[in-house]
Enzyme design. Structure first.
Site, mmCIF file in Angstrom:
data_model
loop_
_atom_site.group_PDB
_atom_site.id
_atom_site.type_symbol
_atom_site.label_atom_id
_atom_site.label_comp_id
_atom_site.label_asym_id
_atom_site.label_seq_id
_atom_site.Cartn_x
_atom_site.Cartn_y
_atom_site.Cartn_z
ATOM 1 C CG MET A 126 -12.126 -2.398 5.076
ATOM 2 S SD MET A 126 -10.566 -2.070 4.142
ATOM 3 C CE MET A 126 -9.512 -1.393 5.376
ATOM 4 C CG MET A 147 -8.009 7.408 2.722
ATOM 5 S SD MET A 147 -7.114 7.227 4.253
ATOM 6 C CE MET A 147 -6.411 5.716 4.386
ATOM 7 C CG MET A 175 -11.408 3.504 2.181
ATOM 8 S SD MET A 175 -9.528 3.468 3.188
ATOM 9 C CE MET A 175 -8.422 3.839 1.678
ATOM 10 C CG HIS A 207 -4.049 -1.338 -1.669
ATOM 11 N ND1 HIS A 207 -5.216 -1.990 -1.796
ATOM 12 C CD2 HIS A 207 -4.573 -0.661 -0.284
ATOM 13 C CE1 HIS A 207 -6.206 -1.744 -1.051
ATOM 14 N NE2 HIS A 207 -5.894 -0.566 -0.206
ATOM 15 C CG ASP A 240 -6.551 -2.435 3.043
ATOM 16 O OD1 ASP A 240 -5.465 -2.379 3.527
ATOM 17 O OD2 ASP A 240 -7.070 -1.665 2.289
ATOM 18 C CG HIS A 297 -9.275 0.713 -0.499
ATOM 19 N ND1 HIS A 297 -8.730 0.180 0.697
ATOM 20 C CD2 HIS A 297 -10.698 0.684 -0.201
ATOM 21 C CE1 HIS A 297 -9.788 0.114 1.640
ATOM 22 N NE2 HIS A 297 -10.817 0.325 1.017
ATOM 23 C CG ASP A 300 -5.076 2.673 1.197
ATOM 24 O OD1 ASP A 300 -6.161 1.988 0.933
ATOM 25 O OD2 ASP A 300 -3.899 2.239 1.498
ATOM 26 C CB SER A 331 -0.904 -0.025 1.229
ATOM 27 O OG SER A 331 -1.453 1.118 1.160
HETATM 28 C C1 DX5 Z 1 -6.437 1.653 5.770
HETATM 29 C C2 DX5 Z 1 -6.010 1.348 4.341
HETATM 30 C C3 DX5 Z 1 -4.875 0.303 4.232
HETATM 31 C C4 DX5 Z 1 -3.685 0.675 4.868
HETATM 32 C C5 DX5 Z 1 -2.980 -0.439 5.211
HETATM 33 O O1 DX5 Z 1 -7.496 2.376 5.812
HETATM 34 O O2 DX5 Z 1 -7.139 0.869 3.387
HETATM 35 O O3 DX5 Z 1 -4.754 -0.156 2.797
HETATM 36 O O4 DX5 Z 1 -2.628 1.505 3.955
HETATM 37 O O5 DX5 Z 1 -1.993 -0.237 5.994
HETATM 38 P P1 DX5 Z 1 -1.176 -1.358 7.104
HETATM 39 O O6 DX5 Z 1 -0.655 -2.463 6.336
HETATM 40 O O7 DX5 Z 1 0.047 -0.568 7.666
HETATM 41 O O8 DX5 Z 1 -2.189 -1.833 8.116
HETATM 42 ZN ZN ZN Z 2 -6.666 0.166 1.465
#
Ligand code: DX5
Ligand code: ZN
Length: 223
Positions: free
Chosen positions: A143, A43, A74, A39, A181, A72, A41, A14
């Site tokens: 998740m 947000m 969010m 990956h 994840d 991903h 993320d 990620s």
């Molecule tokens: C959390 C994200 C993850 C995050 C995982 O909200 O969706 O993808 O980057 O990070 P680690 O592997 O450090 O838990």
């Molecule tokens: Zn993620």
């Protein structure tokens, strides 16, 4: 390259855990260390209590690298911003079942654009919420932390949902990937895989260790 099946282990570092002062070098580092997917993320500060990056960063990563981009989202209104991510070069776009949109329609639009469609659910969301959509997805993301931040502890209580989803997949002759994840490392990848997950997202345990290649290998080999 032959696309992985739902029985192949896929490691997806990620980018959230990367050093943002040198994103390009960090992506190269992940690719050279053996990452299968990257990956990404996204947000929005509304669906989750954090803001990360958006389509311009993803487009830049796409233009300068050759790796499968696992996006991903969010965000509260994935339907409003979906086209930006499809155009940015995403290979897979995952949206949350808890977000405010017509889930079936968002999944349909994603596939219609030639992109793989993923559906995510938070730890507190019952697996029944995603059941109506299983024949419309390429990936189910369970998740294993409350989304928003990297570096949180893996929640093993999510694994029965992974088992249930894998059972439904088998009974119905479907072939979607199951991704986990949050808090994935060499210790937690084994139980997640045993429950039926094949795609391992890992931020802190890959980008934030001295030997990323060894970390990816140990997640790949974890039983
Ligand atoms: C959390 C994200 C993850 C995050 C995982 O909200 O969706 O993808 O980057 O990070 P680690 O592997 O450090 O838990
Ligand atoms: Zn993620």
């Amino acid at each position: 390259m032959i696309p992985p099946t739902c029985h192949d282990r896929v490691i997806a570092p990620s980018l959230l855990a990367a050093d943002f002062s040198k994103v390009g070098e960090e992506v190269t580092r992940a690719i050279r260390a053996g990452a299968d997917w990257l990956h990404l993320d996204v947000m929005d500060g509304h669906f989750v209590n954090n803001i990360s990056f958006g389509p311009t960063v993803i487009q830049a990563v796409h233009e300068h690298n050759d790796i499968f981009l696992d996006v991903h989202l969010m965000i509260s209104r994935p339907d409003r911003y979906l086209d930006d991510y499809l155009e940015a070069g995403a290979d897979l776009v995952t949206v949350h079942v808890e977000a405010d949109h017509d889930v079936a329609e968002t999944l349909r639009r994603t596939r219609e654009a030639g992109c793989l469609a993923g559906l995510a659910l938070n730890p507190a969301t019952p697996i029944a919420e995603v059941e109506p959509f299983l024949d419309q997805i390429d990936l189910l993301l369970c998740m294993t932390v409350v989304p928003g931040f990297g570096g949180q502890a893996f929640m093993p209580e999510v694994l029965p949902k992974v088992e249930t989803a894998a059972g439904w997949r088998e009974q119905r002759g479907l072939d979607f990937h199951i991704e986990v994840d949050g808090g994935i490392d060499a210790d937690t990848a084994g139980p997640a895989a045993a429950a039926g997950a094949n795609v391992m997202v890992a931020g802190s345990s890959t980008f934030r260790v001295p030997d990323m290649a060894a970390a990816i290998r140990s997640i790949r080999e974890a039983r």
